[in-house]
Design an enzyme around this catalytic site. Structure first.
Site, short mmCIF file in Angstrom:
data_model
loop_
_atom_site.label_atom_id
_atom_site.label_comp_id
_atom_site.label_asym_id
_atom_site.label_seq_id
_atom_site.Cartn_x
_atom_site.Cartn_y
_atom_site.Cartn_z
N TYR A 1 0.85 -1.19 0.00
CA TYR A 1 0.00 0.00 0.00
C TYR A 1 0.88 1.23 0.00
O TYR A 1 1.99 1.21 -0.52
CB TYR A 1 -1.00 -0.04 1.17
CG TYR A 1 -2.20 0.83 0.85
CD1 TYR A 1 -3.01 0.54 -0.25
CD2 TYR A 1 -2.48 1.97 1.58
CE1 TYR A 1 -4.07 1.36 -0.60
CE2 TYR A 1 -3.54 2.79 1.23
CZ TYR A 1 -4.33 2.48 0.15
OH TYR A 1 -5.36 3.30 -0.20
N ARG B 1 -9.00 10.29 -8.42
CA ARG B 1 -8.20 10.99 -7.41
C ARG B 1 -7.41 9.97 -6.61
O ARG B 1 -7.67 9.72 -5.45
CB ARG B 1 -9.11 11.80 -6.49
CG ARG B 1 -8.36 12.83 -5.63
CD ARG B 1 -9.18 13.24 -4.43
NE ARG B 1 -9.49 12.11 -3.56
CZ ARG B 1 -8.66 11.64 -2.64
NH1 ARG B 1 -7.46 12.16 -2.49
NH2 ARG B 1 -9.02 10.63 -1.87
N LYS C 1 -6.21 -2.19 -0.93
CA LYS C 1 -7.12 -2.07 0.20
C LYS C 1 -7.64 -3.43 0.64
O LYS C 1 -7.74 -3.73 1.84
CB LYS C 1 -8.30 -1.16 -0.16
CG LYS C 1 -7.98 0.32 -0.26
CD LYS C 1 -7.93 0.98 1.10
CE LYS C 1 -7.78 2.49 0.96
NZ LYS C 1 -7.84 3.20 2.24
N ASP D 1 -12.26 7.54 2.16
CA ASP D 1 -11.52 8.80 2.13
C ASP D 1 -12.19 9.85 3.01
O ASP D 1 -11.53 10.76 3.52
CB ASP D 1 -11.41 9.33 0.70
CG ASP D 1 -10.70 8.34 -0.21
OD1 ASP D 1 -9.56 7.97 0.12
OD2 ASP D 1 -11.29 7.92 -1.22
#
Length: 557
Positions: free
Chosen positions: A109, A162, A180, A275
């Site tokens: 990650y 994004r 994730k 997010d």
């Protein structure tokens, strides 16, 4: 009959007649054990001669993997190697991840996954997950039925607009959902076959990707408004029909879509935006722990955010919940959260504010200099979610140290190259007095003989536990309160030994235990709120743990 898609790898697995054998078994990443197949299994499963004669334990295989990783010349090459391991032997991959999570999380990650996404078309070897394109309207059911696993419980979906602080990477953003979900399995024990990464490819406005002959996505500009909404809507509804118990995590959508999509689906489907809500929860946990170092109450905090997008607003919303619990009114709670965006301080006199910023616009003098905003507002903490590196400069941090005995400095932008300051800068420019946390990992810092271990405000502390709690309780929706209780549970896991190092998060070596406690708190809330899909078990923690798989090989009997 035992099943490899169950929550726990059993000691014995009955071999059904249609079980894959021979080379087909060795090419099945869910069932493959490589050189760990026993002598008896090699005979029973037609593997004799297809493997070297020496039988190895899983521990020996882990040692081999770690040696090969150490020999790689870069973190990106280590990422590629681990992806290849995941593609051929998932159980071994997750054993390696669980045993070495602290050193490997930055590989699978942030920050390395950012490099991987930027180079995704060039390092692409084997597809993973589901790709839905702008050309697939009306075919969602057909596409999702191609997924081989029936009991999907977690879907992480992005449109790639994004990605971290890197911007529009289009279909190359698939590395984020994949990463994730690795953390869902490694940190919370959710079985890999219950995880589905998805990219909705509606094009990209990244000119360099559109020119790249190896880009993996559609070579077109992004769809907008109604066309985009129609694709997302069909996707969400189809997932709900195909996998009715699945949680959908929205990931790395741009601000103009993220708030809108969350608002549209959150009350009718099991949907959340990491997010916004996950970032808010993990940051609140760090702030709650930080008060144990500063000696202040949560009600004493005044925070200045650099950046007013999904992360910043998400943090302010959950901080507001904590402040209200501490006795402040909603108005008072909002007055403790100030924002500074790309045009300056967010104040009521501005006429250029997006809808999500307006609740946090205050009647105050405007400035377009962050240092001046710090001087005027006199915050107890600054929180960087801007994606703009170096913006917590020496003058800002020295001013924070003048205003506060123990200033809170959270530089949360990812990857490391986007961080508002480094750990070394934060500690040096505050004479070692700041309480620091970052989005990406930093090494320990020695200041005048005192060693500080920076805390990492990594969403991996939150979303795996929230997802596990929702799965265990079969939650009908995901609420903001679930992230609030998750933050309090995480803060409660910070030990005095952690605080002595200046760290406001638990060690990653304890992440599975931490996730189990967070999941238990979330599941208990779900039952108490009446939104569970099943009856409350006698022991919520025991039930939560029953959903956690341990990456050990079964014995094929």
């Amino acid at each position: 009959m035992k099943t490899l898609e169950g929550p726990v790898a059993e000691n014995h697995f009955h071999i059904p007649p249609d079980f894959p054998r021979g080379v087909k078994l060795l090419h099945d990443p869910v069932r493959n054990k490589g050189t760990a197949f026993t002598e008896e299994e090699r005979d029973a499963l037609n593997l004799r001669g297809l493997l070297p004669p020496r039988v190895h334990t899983q521990e020996q295989q882990v040692r081999r993997v770690m040696e090969q990783l150490a020999a790689k010349s870069s973190d990106l090459s280590r990422y590629i190697y681990l992806v290849s391991l995941q593609d051929r032997n998932e159980t071994l991959f997750y054993r390696v991840m669980v045993d070495h999570l602290r050193e490997l999380m930055p590989i699978v990650y942030t920050p390395t996954v950012g490099q991987a996404c930027e180079r995704f078309g060039h390092i692409f070897r084997r597809p993973r997950g589901i790709y839905v394109s702008a050309h697939d309207r009306g075919r969602m059911g057909e596409i999702l039925s191609n997924w081989p696993h029936e009991d999907v419980r977690i879907v992480v979906v992005t449109d790639g607009e994004r990605i971290l602080g890197l911007g529009d990477l289009g279909a190359a953003g698939m590395g984020i959902p994949i990463g994730k979900l690795v953390l869902y399995s490694a940190c919370a024990g959710i079985h890999p076959t219950k995880c589905l990464p998805v990219t909705i490819d509606v094009g990209t406005n990244n000119a360099s990707l559109l020119r790249d002959p190896l880009y993996i996505g559609l070579r077109q500009k992004r769809l907008k408004s109604e066309e985009f909404d129609a694709i997302v809507d069909e996707f969400v509804r189809t997932v709900h029909r195909r996998f009715p118990h699945a949680v959908i995590q929205l990931e790395d959508f741009a601000n103009h879509n993220a708030f809108r999509l969350l608002s549209r689906y959150r009350n009718d489907y099991c949907v959340f935006d990491d997010d916004i809500q996950g970032t808010g929860s993990v940051t609140l946990a760090g702030l709650l722990a930080a008060t144990r170092l500063t000696g202040q109450r949560m009600a004493d905090q005044k925070l200045l955010f650099l950046g007013a997008g999904e992360a910043g607003i998400g943090i302010a919303d959950v901080v507001g919940a904590a402040l209200r619990e501490a006795g402040l009114s909603e108005t008072q709670a909002r007055e403790r959260c100030w924002f500074f965006d790309s045009h300056g301080l967010v104040v009521t006199s501005r006429d250029d504010l997006a809808e999500h910023k307006r609740p946090y616009a205050h009647a105050h003098e405007w400035t377009d200099r962050f240092h001046e905003a710090v001087r005027m507002i006199r915050p107890t903490g600054v929180i960087g979610v801007s994606g703009t590196p170096g913006t917590f400069g020496e003058s800002v941090l020295r001013l924070m140290a003048e205003i506060n005995e123990r200033p809170i400095v959270f530089a949360l932008s990812n990857p490391t190259s986007k961080s508002e300051c480094t750990a070394r800068q934060a500690y040096d420019w505050t004479d070692g007095r700041c309480v620091f946390a970052s989005g990406s990992p930093f090494d320990a810092v020695d200041v005048h003989g005192t060693v500080f271990v920076p805390g990492q405000a990594n969403n991996a502390y939150i979303f795996p536990g929230v997802g596990l709690g929702a799965i265990a309780s079969e939650a009908g929706v995901i609420t903001d309160e679930m992230f609030f209780v998750a933050a309090k549970a995480l803060a409660g896991e910070v030990t005095e030994a952690d605080l002595a190092l200046g760290r406001v998060y638990p060690s990653l070596t304890r992440i599975r235990e931490v996730s189990a406690h967070i999941a238990t708190a979330v599941a208990a809330l779900v039952y108490d709120s009446g939104i569970a899909g099943k009856a409350r078990p006698a022991d919520v923690m025991t039930d939560v743990r029953s959903h956690m798989f341990e990456p050990r090989y079964p014995r094929y009997a």
